[in-house]
Design a protein around this motif. Sequence first.
Motif, PDB file in Angstrom:
ATOM      1  N   CYS A  33      -1.690   7.644  -7.557  1.00  0.00           N
ATOM      2  CA  CYS A  33      -1.377   7.937  -6.156  1.00  0.00           C
ATOM      3  C   CYS A  33      -2.197   7.013  -5.266  1.00  0.00           C
ATOM      4  CB  CYS A  33      -1.693   9.396  -5.821  1.00  0.00           C
ATOM      5  SG  CYS A  33      -0.698  10.583  -6.731  1.00  0.00           S
ATOM      6  N   VAL A  34      -1.523   6.149  -4.546  1.00  0.00           N
ATOM      7  CA  VAL A  34      -2.217   5.202  -3.672  1.00  0.00           C
ATOM      8  C   VAL A  34      -2.320   5.793  -2.269  1.00  0.00           C
ATOM      9  CG1 VAL A  34      -1.604   3.160  -4.999  1.00  0.00           C
ATOM     10  CG2 VAL A  34      -0.050   3.963  -3.227  1.00  0.00           C
ATOM     11  N   GLY A  35      -3.482   5.567  -1.635  1.00  0.00           N
ATOM     12  CA  GLY A  35      -3.683   6.105  -0.300  1.00  0.00           C
ATOM     13  C   GLY A  35      -4.485   5.209   0.608  1.00  0.00           C
ATOM     14  N   THR A  36      -5.094   4.158   0.070  1.00  0.00           N
ATOM     15  CA  THR A  36      -5.915   3.252   0.867  1.00  0.00           C
ATOM     16  C   THR A  36      -5.381   1.827   0.752  1.00  0.00           C
ATOM     17  OG1 THR A  36      -7.455   2.647  -0.916  1.00  0.00           O
ATOM     18  CG2 THR A  36      -7.916   4.699   0.279  1.00  0.00           C
ATOM     19  N   ASP A  37      -5.818   0.978   1.662  1.00  0.00           N
ATOM     20  CA  ASP A  37      -5.425  -0.429   1.589  1.00  0.00           C
ATOM     21  C   ASP A  37      -5.945  -1.077   0.309  1.00  0.00           C
ATOM     22  OD1 ASP A  37      -4.071  -0.330   4.020  1.00  0.00           O
ATOM     23  OD2 ASP A  37      -5.833  -0.927   5.182  1.00  0.00           O
ATOM     24  N   ASP A  38      -7.138  -0.678  -0.115  1.00  0.00           N
ATOM     25  CA  ASP A  38      -7.684  -1.234  -1.360  1.00  0.00           C
ATOM     26  C   ASP A  38      -6.817  -0.848  -2.558  1.00  0.00           C
ATOM     27  OD1 ASP A  38      -9.775  -2.462  -0.067  1.00  0.00           O
ATOM     28  OD2 ASP A  38     -11.224  -0.864  -0.475  1.00  0.00           O
ATOM     29  N   HIS A  39      -6.286   0.376  -2.568  1.00  0.00           N
ATOM     30  CA  HIS A  39      -5.392   0.784  -3.654  1.00  0.00           C
ATOM     31  C   HIS A  39      -4.182  -0.149  -3.729  1.00  0.00           C
ATOM     32  CE1 HIS A  39      -6.843   5.260  -3.589  1.00  0.00           C
ATOM     33  NE2 HIS A  39      -7.678   4.474  -4.240  1.00  0.00           N
ATOM     34  N   GLY A  65      -8.575  14.149  -0.949  1.00  0.00           N
ATOM     35  CA  GLY A  65      -9.422  12.981  -0.787  1.00  0.00           C
ATOM     36  C   GLY A  65      -8.673  11.735  -0.387  1.00  0.00           C
ATOM     37  N   LEU A  66      -7.450  11.890   0.156  1.00  0.00           N
ATOM     38  CA  LEU A  66      -6.626  10.746   0.540  1.00  0.00           C
ATOM     39  C   LEU A  66      -6.484  10.683   2.056  1.00  0.00           C
ATOM     40  CD1 LEU A  66      -3.854  11.044  -2.194  1.00  0.00           C
ATOM     41  CD2 LEU A  66      -5.652   9.326  -2.078  1.00  0.00           C
ATOM     42  N   PRO A  67      -6.640   9.504   2.653  1.00  0.00           N
ATOM     43  CA  PRO A  67      -6.534   9.373   4.102  1.00  0.00           C
ATOM     44  C   PRO A  67      -5.095   9.426   4.582  1.00  0.00           C
ATOM     45  CG  PRO A  67      -6.844   7.224   3.115  1.00  0.00           C
ATOM     46  CD  PRO A  67      -6.934   8.225   1.994  1.00  0.00           C
ATOM     47  N   GLY A  68      -4.916   9.514   5.879  1.00  0.00           N
ATOM     48  CA  GLY A  68      -3.587   9.474   6.453  1.00  0.00           C
ATOM     49  C   GLY A  68      -2.987   8.086   6.355  1.00  0.00           C
ATOM     50  N   ASN A  69      -1.639   8.012   6.411  1.00  0.00           N
ATOM     51  CA  ASN A  69      -0.971   6.721   6.365  1.00  0.00           C
ATOM     52  C   ASN A  69       0.182   6.718   7.357  1.00  0.00           C
ATOM     53  OD1 ASN A  69       1.560   7.633   5.008  1.00  0.00           O
ATOM     54  ND2 ASN A  69       0.201   8.025   3.272  1.00  0.00           N
ATOM     55  N   ASP A  70       0.952   5.651   7.378  1.00  0.00           N
ATOM     56  CA  ASP A  70       2.084   5.551   8.286  1.00  0.00           C
ATOM     57  C   ASP A  70       3.170   4.697   7.628  1.00  0.00           C
ATOM     58  OD1 ASP A  70       1.192   2.905   8.528  1.00  0.00           O
ATOM     59  OD2 ASP A  70       0.211   3.279  10.451  1.00  0.00           O
ATOM     60  N   ASP A  71       4.240   4.440   8.377  1.00  0.00           N
ATOM     61  CA  ASP A  71       5.348   3.680   7.804  1.00  0.00           C
ATOM     62  C   ASP A  71       4.979   2.221   7.543  1.00  0.00           C
ATOM     63  OD1 ASP A  71       6.862   5.934   7.826  1.00  0.00           O
ATOM     64  OD2 ASP A  71       8.196   5.327   9.457  1.00  0.00           O
ATOM     65  N   GLY A  72       4.007   1.701   8.281  1.00  0.00           N
ATOM     66  CA  GLY A  72       3.528   0.360   7.994  1.00  0.00           C
ATOM     67  C   GLY A  72       2.852   0.301   6.626  1.00  0.00           C
ATOM     68  N   TYR A  73       2.116   1.346   6.301  1.00  0.00           N
ATOM     69  CA  TYR A  73       1.495   1.436   4.977  1.00  0.00           C
ATOM     70  C   TYR A  73       2.576   1.528   3.904  1.00  0.00           C
ATOM     71  CZ  TYR A  73      -1.549   3.052   1.207  1.00  0.00           C
ATOM     72  OH  TYR A  73      -2.220   3.160   0.017  1.00  0.00           O
ATOM     73  N   MET A  74       3.595   2.337   4.158  1.00  0.00           N
ATOM     74  CA  MET A  74       4.702   2.445   3.217  1.00  0.00           C
ATOM     75  C   MET A  74       5.331   1.071   2.961  1.00  0.00           C
ATOM     76  SD  MET A  74       8.183   4.757   3.484  1.00  0.00           S
ATOM     77  CE  MET A  74       8.762   3.995   5.002  1.00  0.00           C
ATOM     78  N   TYR A  75       5.504   0.291   3.988  1.00  0.00           N
ATOM     79  CA  TYR A  75       6.082  -1.049   3.846  1.00  0.00           C
ATOM     80  C   TYR A  75       5.228  -1.909   2.920  1.00  0.00           C
ATOM     81  CZ  TYR A  75       7.753  -5.691   5.273  1.00  0.00           C
ATOM     82  OH  TYR A  75       8.238  -6.976   5.290  1.00  0.00           O
ATOM     83  N   ASP A  76       3.917  -1.853   3.086  1.00  0.00           N
ATOM     84  CA  ASP A  76       3.018  -2.634   2.242  1.00  0.00           C
ATOM     85  C   ASP A  76       3.078  -2.165   0.786  1.00  0.00           C
ATOM     86  OD1 ASP A  76       2.178  -4.179   4.355  1.00  0.00           O
ATOM     87  OD2 ASP A  76       0.332  -3.036   4.711  1.00  0.00           O
ATOM     88  N   LYS A  91      -0.067  12.339   6.970  1.00  0.00           N
ATOM     89  CA  LYS A  91      -0.422  11.789   8.267  1.00  0.00           C
ATOM     90  C   LYS A  91      -1.590  12.599   8.805  1.00  0.00           C
ATOM     91  CE  LYS A  91       4.068   9.914   8.966  1.00  0.00           C
ATOM     92  NZ  LYS A  91       4.105   8.491   8.826  1.00  0.00           N
ATOM     93  N   GLY A  92      -2.441  11.979   9.596  1.00  0.00           N
ATOM     94  CA  GLY A  92      -3.617  12.694  10.081  1.00  0.00           C
ATOM     95  C   GLY A  92      -4.485  13.138   8.914  1.00  0.00           C
ATOM     96  N   ASP A  93      -4.826  14.433   8.907  1.00  0.00           N
ATOM     97  CA  ASP A  93      -5.706  14.979   7.863  1.00  0.00           C
ATOM     98  C   ASP A  93      -4.944  15.723   6.772  1.00  0.00           C
ATOM     99  OD1 ASP A  93      -8.024  14.034   9.056  1.00  0.00           O
ATOM    100  OD2 ASP A  93      -8.263  15.813  10.318  1.00  0.00           O
TER     101      ASP A  93
END
Length: 469
Positions: A128-134, A165-176, A157-159
């Motif tokens: 499960c990826v949740g960060t840019d480093d992942h 232990g995974l941060p929030g994300n958005d559709d830009g993250y999904m694209y990446d 999204k948000g909290d």
Amino acid sequence: MTIHDLRLSGGRVYLHGTGTADVDLLVTDGLVAGIVSRDSDAEARETVQLDGKLVLPGAIDPHVHLGKDIRVPRDPDDARLETASAAAGGITSMLVYLMSGEPYETVVPGAQAVMEQDSYVDFGFHICVGTDDHVHDIPAYIREFGISSFKFFMNFKGDEGKYLGLPGNDDGYMYDVLGMAADNGAMINPHPENIELVWKLKNRPIDESRGPLSAWNQSRPSFVEAEAVQRVAYMAQITGASVYAVHTSSQLALEAMERQRRSYGNLFVETCTQYLTLTTDAQCGTYGKVNPPIRERADLEALWTGLAEGRVDTVGSDHNARHRSFKEKDVWTASAGFPGTGGVLPLTLTEGLRRGVPLERLVDATSTRSAKLFGMYPQKGTIRVGSDADLAIVDLDGSYTINAATQHSGADYTPWEGTEVPLSVVHTIVRGVFAVRDGQLADRTTGRYLRRERSGADALAAAEKDADA
């Protein structure tokens, strides 16, 4: 003359392209070494008489969560109890989700060691990826660990993901995420929910008179799932990624995926046993709370139609072994999820045969398609010479009653409590070794780690090349 390790004699063996055949199987060094006539003089150190029972490729559960906090398997019970439940139901391989905000090079080795020590079945991991480093490290996870399928939570999204232990994300993250997967022969398994719609709807009046499962369904209606499915499927086409929609629960979500499939083929659908066997009228109460929710009868029927027609690719469990104490609350505070890996094959086979779904489709949905999509075929998912001797032997004249006391899971409950199943898994064989024999678990565990360097479209292309060869 070669003397084989094992001969399985007198069974009705399911063979791809043929259907069931009255043949014997020979097993040597964990592999299917021969498919021979009943009167063959092939010798084996042990012969087991099957007396007409059905021999299927070992089932594969593509969707499992282990660990008491559902993040990562950490202790012997996390592996031994839950894989015992799987093996008792004819599962021979499972794919386990690892969830962490930490770099996975610090997570995978420990989880692998726990499973190798105490798993009854072979296993692989999704990350499960949740960060840019992942996202940056996806190529390394494929190369170093043979993990080629990655989940992200569209609802985090948000909290919302803080509890894992995974941060929030958005559709830009999904694209990446999708773009990185497309570039590296991987597949993305999104959890599709539009959490902003859930937030918007949470304060509207909810009719609780039909019980907790109906109330929970109203709080997360199916269009919340369908909108997210359509969005990620469209972005898959833009990026060229393979997308595998996990735990599809509703007619609307299936239809959304179908619309996108008309213009882009690398889209795949998983449903789970609960969405094929339970509805909001089920009497299991908060034990049946899950995300996405148990739906209405029309959704169940639409999913069965989709499975019968091949529009639903796979059936998994979304197994979650949180203890019953987390469930014995009202529906708004009870934890979501429940154990179910042991029911994937028996419940799907039972209901599918009752509905007249061809055995070929049921075998595909519970075994072969997962093997192909997740880069395990032809090692797994089929009975043929050279493949792993992973087998589920089913007595169609047997029966058993599902109950918490005999399902092995540490969760200590099941939403299917008291369900009568008109067949039984007699033997489960993993790489030629009995994990379950005559309904009894083996004394030792022999599960091994499965490396999978490709998933999705790249894995299917490799499977097709194998078929051509």
